[in-house]
Design a protein around this motif. Structure first.
Motif, PDB file in Angstrom:
ATOM      1  N   ASP A 147      52.461  41.431  29.942  1.00 38.78           N
ATOM      2  CA  ASP A 147      51.538  42.688  31.168  1.00 38.78           C
ATOM      3  C   ASP A 147      51.115  43.600  31.869  1.00 38.78           C
ATOM      4  OD1 ASP A 147      53.747  40.057  31.957  1.00 38.78           O
ATOM      5  OD2 ASP A 147      55.097  41.039  32.335  1.00 38.78           O
ATOM      6  N   ASP A 148      51.593  44.217  30.441  1.00 37.64           N
ATOM      7  CA  ASP A 148      50.716  45.488  30.586  1.00 37.64           C
ATOM      8  C   ASP A 148      50.106  46.222  28.651  1.00 37.64           C
ATOM      9  OD1 ASP A 148      52.396  46.970  29.688  1.00 37.64           O
ATOM     10  OD2 ASP A 148      53.079  47.731  31.707  1.00 37.64           O
ATOM     11  N   VAL A 149      49.158  46.843  28.392  1.00 39.61           N
ATOM     12  CA  VAL A 149      49.028  47.125  26.916  1.00 39.61           C
ATOM     13  C   VAL A 149      48.920  48.903  27.177  1.00 39.61           C
ATOM     14  CG1 VAL A 149      47.339  47.154  26.247  1.00 39.61           C
ATOM     15  CG2 VAL A 149      47.046  45.265  27.035  1.00 39.61           C
ATOM     16  N   ASP A 150      49.948  49.115  25.978  1.00 35.39           N
ATOM     17  CA  ASP A 150      49.682  50.499  25.097  1.00 35.39           C
ATOM     18  C   ASP A 150      48.921  51.436  24.864  1.00 35.39           C
ATOM     19  OD1 ASP A 150      50.213  53.134  25.153  1.00 35.39           O
ATOM     20  OD2 ASP A 150      51.898  52.400  24.841  1.00 35.39           O
ATOM     21  N   LEU A 151      47.884  51.684  25.862  1.00 36.16           N
ATOM     22  CA  LEU A 151      46.860  52.540  25.097  1.00 36.16           C
ATOM     23  C   LEU A 151      46.656  52.696  23.906  1.00 36.16           C
ATOM     24  CD1 LEU A 151      43.585  52.880  26.464  1.00 36.16           C
ATOM     25  CD2 LEU A 151      44.853  55.960  26.879  1.00 36.16           C
ATOM     26  N   ALA A 152      47.791  52.634  23.166  1.00 38.19           N
ATOM     27  CA  ALA A 152      47.713  53.856  22.026  1.00 38.19           C
ATOM     28  C   ALA A 152      47.369  52.472  20.976  1.00 38.19           C
ATOM     29  CB  ALA A 152      49.076  53.911  21.730  1.00 38.19           C
ATOM     30  N   ASP A 153      47.451  51.457  21.512  1.00 42.24           N
ATOM     31  CA  ASP A 153      47.911  50.192  20.731  1.00 42.24           C
ATOM     32  C   ASP A 153      46.073  49.847  20.743  1.00 42.24           C
ATOM     33  OD1 ASP A 153      50.521  49.778  20.539  1.00 42.24           O
ATOM     34  OD2 ASP A 153      50.597  48.379  21.911  1.00 42.24           O
ATOM     35  N   LEU A 154      44.778  50.266  21.679  1.00 44.33           N
ATOM     36  CA  LEU A 154      43.689  49.962  21.414  1.00 44.33           C
ATOM     37  C   LEU A 154      43.258  50.838  20.526  1.00 44.33           C
ATOM     38  CD1 LEU A 154      43.320  48.873  25.315  1.00 44.33           C
ATOM     39  CD2 LEU A 154      43.730  47.572  23.360  1.00 44.33           C
ATOM     40  N   ALA A 155      43.449  51.680  19.924  1.00 47.50           N
ATOM     41  CA  ALA A 155      43.211  52.718  18.480  1.00 47.50           C
ATOM     42  C   ALA A 155      41.947  51.990  17.974  1.00 47.50           C
ATOM     43  CB  ALA A 155      43.816  53.432  18.381  1.00 47.50           C
ATOM     44  N   ASP A 156      41.831  50.816  17.319  1.00 48.46           N
ATOM     45  CA  ASP A 156      41.047  51.061  16.419  1.00 48.46           C
ATOM     46  C   ASP A 156      40.316  49.689  17.899  1.00 48.46           C
ATOM     47  OD1 ASP A 156      42.514  51.530  14.062  1.00 48.46           O
ATOM     48  OD2 ASP A 156      43.902  49.730  13.761  1.00 48.46           O
ATOM     49  N   GLU A 157      39.862  49.578  18.381  1.00 46.51           N
ATOM     50  CA  GLU A 157      38.570  49.046  19.020  1.00 46.51           C
ATOM     51  C   GLU A 157      37.833  49.496  19.099  1.00 46.51           C
ATOM     52  OE1 GLU A 157      39.865  45.899  20.388  1.00 46.51           O
ATOM     53  OE2 GLU A 157      41.243  45.791  19.471  1.00 46.51           O
ATOM     54  N   ALA A 158      36.100  48.968  19.092  1.00 39.42           N
ATOM     55  CA  ALA A 158      35.186  49.274  19.339  1.00 39.42           C
ATOM     56  C   ALA A 158      35.201  49.050  21.027  1.00 39.42           C
ATOM     57  CB  ALA A 158      34.332  48.513  19.465  1.00 39.42           C
ATOM     58  N   TRP A 159      34.951  50.792  21.647  1.00 44.28           N
ATOM     59  CA  TRP A 159      34.752  50.397  23.189  1.00 44.28           C
ATOM     60  C   TRP A 159      33.019  50.769  23.516  1.00 44.28           C
ATOM     61  CZ3 TRP A 159      39.128  50.434  26.469  1.00 44.28           C
ATOM     62  CH2 TRP A 159      40.280  51.312  26.022  1.00 44.28           C
ATOM     63  N   ILE A 160      32.971  49.901  25.390  1.00 46.04           N
ATOM     64  CA  ILE A 160      32.136  49.927  26.122  1.00 46.04           C
ATOM     65  C   ILE A 160      32.289  51.621  26.717  1.00 46.04           C
ATOM     66  CG2 ILE A 160      31.011  49.068  28.112  1.00 46.04           C
ATOM     67  CD1 ILE A 160      32.114  46.340  27.518  1.00 46.04           C
ATOM     68  N   GLY A 161      30.902  52.031  26.522  1.00 48.46           N
ATOM     69  CA  GLY A 161      30.934  53.483  26.954  1.00 48.46           C
ATOM     70  C   GLY A 161      30.851  53.365  28.931  1.00 48.46           C
ATOM     71  N   PRO A 162      32.350  53.608  29.150  1.00 46.72           N
ATOM     72  CA  PRO A 162      31.822  54.269  30.702  1.00 46.72           C
ATOM     73  C   PRO A 162      30.612  54.543  31.288  1.00 46.72           C
ATOM     74  CG  PRO A 162      33.879  55.288  29.790  1.00 46.72           C
ATOM     75  CD  PRO A 162      32.903  55.097  28.702  1.00 46.72           C
ATOM     76  N   PRO A 163      30.299  53.880  32.491  1.00 48.55           N
ATOM     77  CA  PRO A 163      28.867  54.250  33.011  1.00 48.55           C
ATOM     78  C   PRO A 163      28.804  55.267  33.733  1.00 48.55           C
ATOM     79  CG  PRO A 163      29.814  52.345  34.104  1.00 48.55           C
ATOM     80  CD  PRO A 163      30.387  52.795  32.712  1.00 48.55           C
ATOM     81  N   GLY A 164      27.881  56.475  33.995  1.00 51.34           N
ATOM     82  CA  GLY A 164      28.641  57.796  34.830  1.00 51.34           C
ATOM     83  C   GLY A 164      29.263  58.709  33.582  1.00 51.34           C
ATOM     84  N   PRO A 165      28.894  58.669  32.736  1.00 44.65           N
ATOM     85  CA  PRO A 165      29.552  59.905  31.974  1.00 44.65           C
ATOM     86  C   PRO A 165      29.558  60.992  32.634  1.00 44.65           C
ATOM     87  CG  PRO A 165      27.513  59.394  31.004  1.00 44.65           C
ATOM     88  CD  PRO A 165      27.764  58.499  31.610  1.00 44.65           C
ATOM     89  N   GLU A 166      28.721  61.887  32.909  1.00 45.97           N
ATOM     90  CA  GLU A 166      28.612  62.874  33.432  1.00 45.97           C
ATOM     91  C   GLU A 166      29.830  63.362  34.902  1.00 45.97           C
ATOM     92  OE1 GLU A 166      25.089  64.215  36.265  1.00 45.97           O
ATOM     93  OE2 GLU A 166      24.052  62.024  36.122  1.00 45.97           O
TER      94      GLU A 166
END
Length: 291
Positions: A147-166
């Motif tokens: 139903d929901d995901v703990d962010l800590a469980d995604l530690a080994d994932e590759a991520w897409i960099g968010p647009p507009g980082p500034e």
């Protein structure tokens, strides 16, 4: 000035401590009344300024999945007025464009832990005080059925960099990940929305606006305890946009977003759980008690 005002009315408005100030019940009532007066003053100021300039109304917007519905409602709300739309992932760029008069009005999504300053001469209203950031995962991901995901469980994932980082999007991700005990591995830099096929292909995880639709091969899931949040703000140039026009844009944006949100299965599921946990008080006026 506050102390002088308190002496004048004969009661304390704020309790002061070394950590800051907290409004008293009288202070809460004063703040509510002050907001009404400020809105009336903005309307009065807009009426005095009138509307200068010609040509189409230039609207900027952060990425929202309800954008097509929003634009359609704008056409109905502002008949006879041509509106051009500029989609911009960076909140900071949208704020600067308003200040420099290259945009007339904008819907700006700001990271909850990053303040994007708005020029003093701009009018503004909060659309939504906060909404959660969700995560996109491959449908075959081991956590996709939760139903929901703990962010800590995604530690080994590759991520897409968010647009507009500034404007704080990337900072917000790194800060949330740091609190969860890891440093996110940013593998992809993609234009807004362009990374969803990569998620569906199983290559990465990505932050998503909470009303984002699920695509074939991709699921959208809330993050446990909402470690990243956004707030939506409408801002405009007072000399170019009348109060009534700003009000019409506000209503079009609110109606589009809230209806789109409640039609989203992931968002509606999140909202139902938040409502049942009695932790939705600051949003109940926007999404309703029953949804």
């Amino acid at each position: 000035m506050l102390q002088r005002f308190e002496r004048q009315i004969g009661t304390k408005l704020f309790v002061r401590s070394h950590t800051g100030v907290t409004p008293t019940p009288a202070g809460e009532q004063t703040l509510r009344r002050a907001l009404v007066l400020l809105l009336d003053f903005d309307r009065f100021e807009a009426d005095l300024l009138g509307v200068a300039g010609t040509g189409p109304l230039r609207l900027g917007s952060s990425q929202m999945d309800c954008l097509p519905t929003f634009v359609e409602r704008l056409d109905d709300a502002l008949p006879g007025l041509e509106v051009t739309v500029h989609l911009e992932p960076s909140s900071a760029v949208l704020a600067r464009s308003l200040a420099r008069a290259t945009l007339d009005i904008a819907v700006i999504a700001m990271s909850d832990d990053q303040e994007v300053p708005l020029a003093k001469h701009l009018g503004h209203r909060v659309l939504l005080p906060w909404v959660p950031v969700f995560v996109g995962l491959p449908a075959r991901h081991p956590l996709a059925g939760r139903d929901d995901v703990d962010l800590a469980d995604l530690a080994d994932e590759a991520w897409i960099g968010p647009p507009g980082p500034e404007d704080g999007s990337l900072t917000s991700l790194r800060a949330a990940a740091h609190r969860a005990g890891f440093t996110p591995r940013i593998r992809f830099e993609c234009p807004n929305g362009g990374g969803r096929p990569l998620i569906a292909a199983g290559d990465c995880a990505g932050q998503l606006e909470p009303t984002a639709p699920e695509l074939p091969g991709m699921v959208v899931r809330p993050l446990k305890n909402d470690p990243m949040r956004l707030r939506l703000v409408l801002a405009w140039r007072k000399e170019r946009v009348t109060w009534d026009q700003a009000e019409q844009v506000y209503r079009a944006a609110m109606t589009s977003y809230t209806r789109h949100a409640m039609a989203s299965v992931p968002f509606r599921s999140w909202w139902t759980r938040r409502r049942d946990e009695r932790s939705w008080d600051s949003l109940v006026g926007y999404f309703g008690e029953t949804g």
